[in-house]
Design an enzyme around this catalytic site. Structure first.
Site, PDB file in Angstrom:
ATOM      1  N   GLY A 104       0.821  -1.206   0.000  1.00 27.49           N
ATOM      2  CA  GLY A 104       0.000   0.000   0.000  1.00 27.49           C
ATOM      3  C   GLY A 104       0.853   1.252   0.000  1.00 27.49           C
ATOM      4  N   ASP A 133      -8.658   8.716  12.329  1.00 27.01           N
ATOM      5  CA  ASP A 133      -9.514   9.679  13.013  1.00 27.01           C
ATOM      6  C   ASP A 133     -10.965   9.211  13.063  1.00 27.01           C
ATOM      7  OD1 ASP A 133      -9.592   9.974  10.212  1.00 27.01           O
ATOM      8  OD2 ASP A 133     -10.375  12.011  10.363  1.00 27.01           O
ATOM      9  N   TYR A 165     -16.427   1.142   9.766  1.00 30.68           N
ATOM     10  CA  TYR A 165     -14.982   1.307   9.637  1.00 30.68           C
ATOM     11  C   TYR A 165     -14.379   1.823  10.935  1.00 30.68           C
ATOM     12  CZ  TYR A 165     -10.494   3.318   8.217  1.00 30.68           C
ATOM     13  OH  TYR A 165      -9.154   3.653   8.138  1.00 30.68           O
ATOM     14  N   THR A 193      -9.919  -0.235   4.323  1.00 28.19           N
ATOM     15  CA  THR A 193     -10.113   1.213   4.416  1.00 28.19           C
ATOM     16  C   THR A 193     -11.283   1.737   3.596  1.00 28.19           C
ATOM     17  OG1 THR A 193      -8.518   1.561   2.625  1.00 28.19           O
ATOM     18  CG2 THR A 193      -7.682   1.628   4.892  1.00 28.19           C
TER      19      THR A 193
END
Length: 324
Positions: free
Chosen positions: A95, A205, A228, A165
């Protein structure tokens, strides 16, 4: 009987909630699951599904899940899928952040300067869910595979960049998201603690609610609202619980060499000639170059715990898109 008791004690450890002991009724539930052969992996998955969907561990509901799995012939180690995840394969060393870390470690320095001296001659072992040139295959959702791999390699530091993600994808593939974002970090944490390695775990976050307009500190109260965010928070808790030498690095709006918002917007603009971007979401765009530099500094000798690491400045997605 000793083996049976040992396995039951392990289940107790996995199923404890915030350090409190299990009640007699909860022990009976766990014992019945053990009798069915429903051990760590499926029980942990059920734990995540019930905790993250209802806000607390619903033992009766979880028992229904396990009874249904048992009737369908599902047992420990078998894969539970909720859909095709080929387009949402989590990326580790391949990634954008993993690539940046490997590049900086190989070169000994980056745009922000040299890496810590102790890491200058480090042997770097890149892993991802699928093998690639310079990258070994490792599925972090497979606890046994992770344990065997780390025992063989004996690393001093493990940096976990792998995550599911796709925020919208997490909503529709919840079990897959839990496996990668929660159980994967748990497996790494347990294996790292066993061999005495440090674990640097990348978080987000999204573990916060998103409300308010002031910067958040490491000690502010979390409150994820998306699947998530909930699964990433569960991963944080597993890392804190199972690995003494841990660093949790929360970042936001990451961009670098790889798939990200910047490249998506550039591609769409080229294909369509115009782009529509929301202007009511604000954050801190963060370069993988900068994050990799500071993650290595943290791993080199910072106190264990949680760190927030983003670039300075705040903008909306619309303002961010306009800049490039």
């Amino acid at each position: 009987q000793n083996v049976r008791n040992s396995r039951l004690n392990r289940l107790m450890q996995l199923l404890q909630i915030r350090g409190r002991n299990l009640t007699a009724a909860e022990e009976r539930y766990a014992q019945s699951w053990l009798d069915m052969g429903m051990e760590e992996e499926l029980i942990s998955l059920a734990y995540e599904r019930t905790c993250l969907n209802t806000g607390g561990l619903n033992w009766a509901y979880m028992n229904k899940i396990l009874q249904r799995w048992h009737s369908q012939g599902l047992h420990t180690g078998e894969e539970v899928r909720t859909g095709d995840q080929r387009s949402n394969i989590p990326k580790g060393a391949s990634g954008q952040l993993g690539n940046e870390l490997r590049t900086v470690l190989a070169q000994g320095s980056g745009e922000l300067g040299p890496i810590p001296e102790k890491l200058l001659h480090a042997t770097v072992i890149g892993t991802d869910v699928t093998a690639a040139p310079g990258v070994e295959a490792l599925d972090i959702t497979d606890r046994h595979q992770v344990a065997v791999f780390l025992r063989r390699m004996q690393p001093d530091v493990v940096i976990n960049c792998a995550a599911y993600t796709n925020v919208n994808g997490c909503e529709t593939h919840q079990a897959d998201a839990y496996k990668v974002n929660a159980l994967g970090p748990r497996n790494l944490a347990m294996a790292c603690d066993e061999i005495g390695a440090k674990l640097v775990h990348v978080s987000t976050d999204y573990v916060f609610s998103g409300e308010g307009d002031v910067p958040l500190c490491e000690y502010d109260t979390v409150g994820p609202v998306s699947v998530y965010g909930k699964t990433k928070r569960a991963g944080e808790e597993y890392v804190q619980q199972f690995c003494k030498k841990h660093f949790i690095v929360r970042t936001a709006w990451l961009y670098g060499e790889g798939k990200n918002f910047v490249r998506t917007i550039l591609r769409v603009a080229k294909e369509r000639g115009k782009v529509t971007v929301v202007n009511d979401q604000f954050g801190n765009p963060t370069s993988t170059v900068d994050l990799a530099h500071h993650m290595l500094k943290i791993a080199d000798g910072a106190p264990y715990g949680i760190y927030h690491a983003t670039n300075n400045g705040v903008c909306s997605w619309y303002e961010f898109a306009k800049e490039f």
